[in-house]
Design a protein around this motif. Structure first.
Motif, short mmCIF file in Angstrom:
data_model
loop_
_atom_site.label_atom_id
_atom_site.label_comp_id
_atom_site.label_asym_id
_atom_site.label_seq_id
_atom_site.Cartn_x
_atom_site.Cartn_y
_atom_site.Cartn_z
N VAL A 106 -66.86 54.34 64.65
CA VAL A 106 -67.20 53.64 63.96
C VAL A 106 -68.66 53.10 63.00
CG1 VAL A 106 -67.69 52.16 65.41
CG2 VAL A 106 -69.38 53.38 65.31
N TYR A 107 -68.80 54.45 62.61
CA TYR A 107 -69.41 55.08 61.31
C TYR A 107 -68.30 55.27 60.13
CZ TYR A 107 -72.31 57.60 58.27
OH TYR A 107 -73.20 58.01 57.01
N MET A 108 -69.27 54.25 59.00
CA MET A 108 -68.55 53.77 57.81
C MET A 108 -66.63 53.41 58.17
SD MET A 108 -70.31 56.13 54.50
CE MET A 108 -71.66 55.37 54.27
N ARG A 109 -66.82 52.71 58.87
CA ARG A 109 -65.40 52.44 59.45
C ARG A 109 -64.48 53.56 59.96
NH1 ARG A 109 -65.61 48.38 54.73
NH2 ARG A 109 -66.70 47.18 55.70
N GLY A 110 -65.02 54.66 60.21
CA GLY A 110 -64.33 55.77 61.08
C GLY A 110 -64.17 56.82 60.24
N ALA A 111 -65.03 57.87 60.55
CA ALA A 111 -65.22 59.48 60.10
C ALA A 111 -64.79 60.00 60.14
CB ALA A 111 -66.86 59.29 60.09
N ARG A 112 -64.13 61.14 60.11
CA ARG A 112 -63.65 62.84 60.40
C ARG A 112 -64.22 63.38 61.36
NH1 ARG A 112 -63.41 66.99 56.71
NH2 ARG A 112 -61.99 67.82 57.66
N LEU A 113 -63.12 63.43 62.61
CA LEU A 113 -64.10 63.49 64.36
C LEU A 113 -62.74 65.52 64.58
CD1 LEU A 113 -64.79 63.40 66.71
CD2 LEU A 113 -63.45 62.14 67.57
N VAL A 114 -64.09 66.11 64.90
CA VAL A 114 -63.59 67.45 65.51
C VAL A 114 -64.43 67.35 67.08
CG1 VAL A 114 -63.56 70.13 65.63
CG2 VAL A 114 -63.04 68.32 63.68
N LEU A 115 -63.50 67.91 68.04
CA LEU A 115 -64.06 67.58 68.99
C LEU A 115 -63.84 69.47 70.23
CD1 LEU A 115 -62.62 64.42 70.59
CD2 LEU A 115 -64.86 64.94 69.86
N VAL A 116 -65.21 69.52 70.83
CA VAL A 116 -65.15 71.24 70.89
C VAL A 116 -65.99 71.15 72.27
CG1 VAL A 116 -66.03 73.05 70.78
CG2 VAL A 116 -66.19 71.91 69.01
N PRO A 117 -64.26 70.58 73.73
CA PRO A 117 -64.81 70.72 75.08
C PRO A 117 -66.22 71.80 75.16
CG PRO A 117 -62.59 70.66 75.18
CD PRO A 117 -63.17 70.58 73.57
N THR A 118 -66.42 71.75 76.35
CA THR A 118 -67.64 72.93 76.74
C THR A 118 -67.45 72.63 78.50
OG1 THR A 118 -69.13 71.98 76.94
CG2 THR A 118 -69.02 73.33 74.88
N THR A 119 -66.68 72.08 79.23
CA THR A 119 -66.52 71.57 80.31
C THR A 119 -64.86 72.06 80.85
OG1 THR A 119 -66.30 68.92 80.30
CG2 THR A 119 -68.73 69.98 80.54
N LEU A 120 -64.46 72.17 82.31
CA LEU A 120 -63.39 72.50 81.74
C LEU A 120 -62.92 70.75 82.55
CD1 LEU A 120 -60.79 73.84 83.08
CD2 LEU A 120 -61.38 73.28 85.40
N LEU A 121 -63.32 69.63 82.54
CA LEU A 121 -62.56 68.46 82.98
C LEU A 121 -62.13 67.84 81.52
CD1 LEU A 121 -62.73 65.58 85.24
CD2 LEU A 121 -64.16 64.81 83.37
N SER A 122 -63.58 68.33 80.48
CA SER A 122 -63.55 67.73 79.02
C SER A 122 -61.69 68.40 79.06
CB SER A 122 -64.60 67.73 78.28
OG SER A 122 -65.54 68.58 78.58
N MET A 123 -62.24 69.82 79.19
CA MET A 123 -60.99 70.66 78.09
C MET A 123 -59.64 70.06 78.76
SD MET A 123 -62.03 74.80 78.27
CE MET A 123 -63.98 75.09 77.83
N VAL A 124 -59.01 69.74 79.81
CA VAL A 124 -58.01 69.55 80.20
C VAL A 124 -57.57 67.87 80.41
CG1 VAL A 124 -57.76 71.15 81.80
CG2 VAL A 124 -58.74 69.55 82.98
N ASP A 125 -58.86 66.88 80.50
CA ASP A 125 -58.88 65.18 80.40
C ASP A 125 -59.72 65.02 79.72
OD1 ASP A 125 -57.74 63.53 81.86
OD2 ASP A 125 -59.46 63.23 82.82
N ALA A 126 -60.44 64.92 78.93
CA ALA A 126 -61.52 64.34 77.76
C ALA A 126 -61.02 64.39 76.49
CB ALA A 126 -62.68 64.03 78.99
N THR A 127 -60.84 65.56 76.07
CA THR A 127 -60.49 65.38 74.65
C THR A 127 -59.10 64.47 73.69
OG1 THR A 127 -59.75 67.94 74.96
CG2 THR A 127 -61.72 67.34 74.13
N LEU A 128 -57.86 63.91 74.52
CA LEU A 128 -56.80 64.25 74.18
C LEU A 128 -56.44 62.93 74.54
CD1 LEU A 128 -54.21 67.24 74.54
CD2 LEU A 128 -55.27 65.92 72.65
N GLY A 129 -55.75 62.07 73.95
CA GLY A 129 -55.31 60.72 73.95
C GLY A 129 -56.47 59.60 73.22
N GLY A 130 -57.15 59.78 72.90
CA GLY A 130 -58.53 59.18 72.15
C GLY A 130 -59.05 58.21 72.34
#
Ligand SMILES: NC(=O)c1ccc[n+]([C@@H]2O[C@H](COP(=O)([O-])OP(=O)(O)OC[C@H]3O[C@@H](n4cnc5c(N)ncnc54)[C@H](O)[C@@H]3O)[C@@H](O)[C@H]2O)c1
Length: 350
Positions: A106-130
């Motif tokens: 939502v920042y300025m209708r969409g800024a760039r986004l890089v995700l660095v997951p640090t839990t196993l759940l977020s590595m396998v489940d929460a970072t892909l799919g948008g």
């Protein structure tokens, strides 16, 4: 740094997934991002050798997944005079990543986004799919957007400090991916490398995460807009599991709930003659290998509350509650269950 996947998503966007060996390598990549804001929580940010000036660090926990946290992130970005081509870097578990992704969308209708997951759940489940978002009016993920990251950077080394309960939570999702995969590699790897995985050996974790993501990607790329029912298969164990989590005031972890839910989905499938006996036996033995015994019972007196929690899933989907049951490995089916079938399943194998 190795690019392990390039995932095509809705609207022609692509998320590149990279595997990195060390935190030093990550620091180098992040320092090349240019104008950016780092978003993390007090636990995950301890893994960083230093915290850059432009950072918003929130307290840990799901209760922080709120509009107030989003406000802090937007204020932080504005105070740094970030522009649309600046980068929001989310560094942490699913809570931090969902918030950082929402704020970036939502920042300025969409800024760039890089995700660095640090839990196993977020590595396998929460970072892909948008999926992005935060909890509002007491409802989980009530507000959100769809905004895939341009890249996901996975450093398995970060899992060394993860508490056991959080590690187990992620393993529940990994086992789910093994059951849902048509391909035997993840399942076989979980069986053959159990001791290395539990010891959090870096190479074993890298391989497990890679194989697990392959399964998630298989499902999301076949149904990028979540309209064909294919992606719903990823909810295996979730309808039963969420109901248990909510009845217990969310005192059990998400992955623990999902693993319990998989036991119940197998029991329901067996009772309907839909799940083959040999597949159910193998799946139960994999769950048990990772310590998910599914023993928890819903006593008769608590069953109405359990059904109420199940039906609250229905409100979300706007139709009847559909359970993901299994006709075999990699063969999920969406099925409605009557109350008696649910009741029999939650008594399960006990
Ligand atoms: N967007 C999606 O597709 C998606 C999918 C699944 C889950 N989610 C969301 O993810 C959230 C759950 O994510 P989670 O399980 O990662 O929980 P979390 O973000 O709350 O992290 C769990 C705990 O681990 C701590 N932590 C994180 N990394 C650590 C590390 N390396 N070492 C030590 N401690 C560390 C955190 O501070 C927190 O206390 C939920 O809000 C859920 O809705 C989103």
């Amino acid at each position: 740094m190795e690019r392990i996947f390039s995932v095509p998503l809705k609207g022609g966007t692509v998320t590149d997934v990279y595997m990195l060996d060390t935190m030093g390598e990550l620091a180098d990549v992040l320092s090349e991002q240019g104008s950016s804001i780092l978003i993390s929580d007090e636990n995950a940010s301890r893994l960083l050798p230093s915290i850059p000036g432009g950072a918003v660090i929130i307290p840990p926990g799901e209760k922080e997944k709120s509009w107030e946290s989003v406000e802090k992130m937007l204020e932080g970005a504005a105070s740094l005079s970030l522009a649309r081509d600046s980068v929001f870097v989310g560094f942490g578990g699913g809570v931090v990543l969902d918030l950082a992704a929402f704020a970036s969308s939502v920042y300025m209708r969409g800024a760039r986004l890089v995700l660095v997951p640090t839990t196993l759940l977020s590595m396998v489940d929460a970072t892909l799919g948008g999926k992005t978002g935060f909890d509002y009016l007491g409802i989980k993920n009530l507000v959100g957007t769809f905004y895939p990251a341009e890249s996901v950077l996975i450093v398995p080394e970060t899992l060394r400090t993860l508490p056991d309960s959080e590690f187990r939570s992620g393993l529940g999702e990994v086992v789910k991916h093994a059951l849902l995969s048509e391909d035997a590699r993840l399942w076989e790897f979980l069986e053959s490398s159990h001791d290395l995985i539990i010891a959090r050996d870096r190479d074993a974790l890298s391989e497990m995460i890679r194989l697990s993501l392959e399964v998630k990607i298989w499902y999301i790329t076949r149904d990028p807009e979540e309209k064909k029912g294919i992606r719903s298969a990823l909810n295996l164990g979730h309808t039963f599991g969420h109901a248990l989590e909510s009845m217990n005031g969310f005192s059990i972890s998400h992955g623990e709930g999902v693993a319990w839910g998989m036991h119940k989905a197998l029991a329901a499938g067996l009772a309907l003659g839909l799940t083959p006996d040999d597949f159910a036996a193998r799946a139960l033995s994999l769950l048990r290998l990772y310590g998910f015994n599914g023993d928890h019972m819903i006593p008769d007196g608590r069953f109405p509350a359990f059904m109420k929690a199940i039906r609250s899933d229905k409100k979300k989907s706007g139709g009847s509650v559909k359970f993901v049951l299994m006709e075999g490995q990699g063969k999920p089916v969406l099925t409605a269950l009557d109350d008696n079938a649910v009741k029999a399943a939650v008594k399960g194998f006990n």
